[in-house]
Design an enzyme around this catalytic site. Sequence first.
Site, short mmCIF file in Angstrom:
data_model
loop_
_atom_site.label_atom_id
_atom_site.label_comp_id
_atom_site.label_asym_id
_atom_site.label_seq_id
_atom_site.Cartn_x
_atom_site.Cartn_y
_atom_site.Cartn_z
CD1 TRP A 19 -1.58 1.94 2.61
CD2 TRP A 19 -2.51 2.07 0.62
NE1 TRP A 19 -2.37 3.07 2.71
CE2 TRP A 19 -3.19 3.25 1.33
CE3 TRP A 19 -2.99 1.78 -0.45
CZ2 TRP A 19 -4.02 3.92 0.83
CZ3 TRP A 19 -3.91 2.84 -1.14
CH2 TRP A 19 -4.29 3.67 -0.45
CE1 TYR A 56 -4.28 -1.63 -0.87
CE2 TYR A 56 -2.46 -2.81 -1.30
CZ TYR A 56 -3.72 -2.62 -0.28
OH TYR A 56 -3.80 -3.24 0.76
N PRO A 204 0.80 -4.70 10.55
CG PRO A 204 2.62 -5.93 9.67
CD PRO A 204 1.17 -4.96 9.21
CG LEU A 205 5.68 -3.35 11.56
CD1 LEU A 205 6.90 -2.85 10.69
CD2 LEU A 205 6.25 -3.85 12.87
CD GLU A 258 14.79 -3.44 11.95
OE1 GLU A 258 15.98 -2.78 11.45
OE2 GLU A 258 14.04 -3.07 12.37
#
Length: 281
Positions: A19, A56, A204-205, A258
């Site tokens: 997105w 999108y 999720p973050l 990461e």
Amino acid sequence: MIYKKISDYNVPAVGLGTWEMGGGEQADYSHDRHWITIIRSAIENGLTHIDTAEMYGNGHTEELVGEAIKGFPRQNLFITTKVWLTHLRSNDLFSSFEKSLRQLQTDYIDLYLVHHPNPDIPLEETLMAMNRLVEQKRVRAIGVSNFDISLIKEAVRISSVPISAVQIEYSLLARNSGIYTQNQEKEIIPYCQENQIAVIAWRPLGKTNYIRLATNDVIKKIAEKYHATPAQIALIWLIAQKNILAIPKTGSLEHLIENSKASDIDLSMEDGKLLREAFEE
Ligand SMILES: NC(=O)c1ccc[n+]([C@@H]2O[C@H](COP(=O)([O-])OP(=O)(O)OC[C@H]3O[C@@H](n4cnc5c(N)ncnc54)[C@H](OP(=O)(O)O)[C@@H]3O)[C@@H](O)[C@H]2O)c1
């Protein structure tokens, strides 16, 4: 990398969200090279589950994914895309599907999702159209996004082809109250876990709320203990749970690497509990 089942397919538990790559609601061509590099790097680092949608960038994000996946063996990728809520009549859905295939430069979709429910269009019509695409082997698995528990159950009841995945907002910051869904932990996730339905956690973050994760003392302490970052802890907390996958979006190569290593962390039950308590809603 931890893998989870979506239908019969093994899918990396951490994928890549797209997105705002190549625009939000409208196309933005100004950073194409950057986004193509990010998507390619994601694949090279094992983030082979790529989540996109016809909406999108008004289609441009799918075009970027299509460009980026060239040269990678298609069978090594798991591409999810979503049909927009105004295209849920069967003829509209078939047209959207063809357009997504063209934009993605592929001849099948791994997971095709209804992006949002639309109460004005019978769910039966939409799911019958999606079932047909599976029967034609042009879609491997289907699912729904932003459906509440009763609508998920209705979809399961109506669809002849199994509903293999549910995509919902879910993170330490949104456990039972999301923008579009409530009771993710109380109702949706237990139901999916009992019924072999994968749960794909979007945002999720926490996107712009990530700062709330990164500055929380408990997560900071746990991150230090595992020589990890708060983002990695937030991701492993999600994917350590049965049937849960996460699709963080990043425009940074460093963050991407990461995120790809989050599944190496062996988060203890005790630390998982501490995180739950620290982010109690
Ligand atoms: N089904 C739906 O209705 C729906 C709705 C929303 C989203 N989604 C999907 O879910 C995906 C993820 O959600 P999202 O993009 O809204 O939010 P998100 O992935 O929770 O957050 C993205 C933000 O997190 C930052 N970030 C990523 N990795 C990081 C790391 N390791 N350390 C620090 N910051 C990090 C990114 O910044 P940097 O670029 O600086 O790394 C970016 O600003 C979307 O891209 C989309 O594919 C689906």
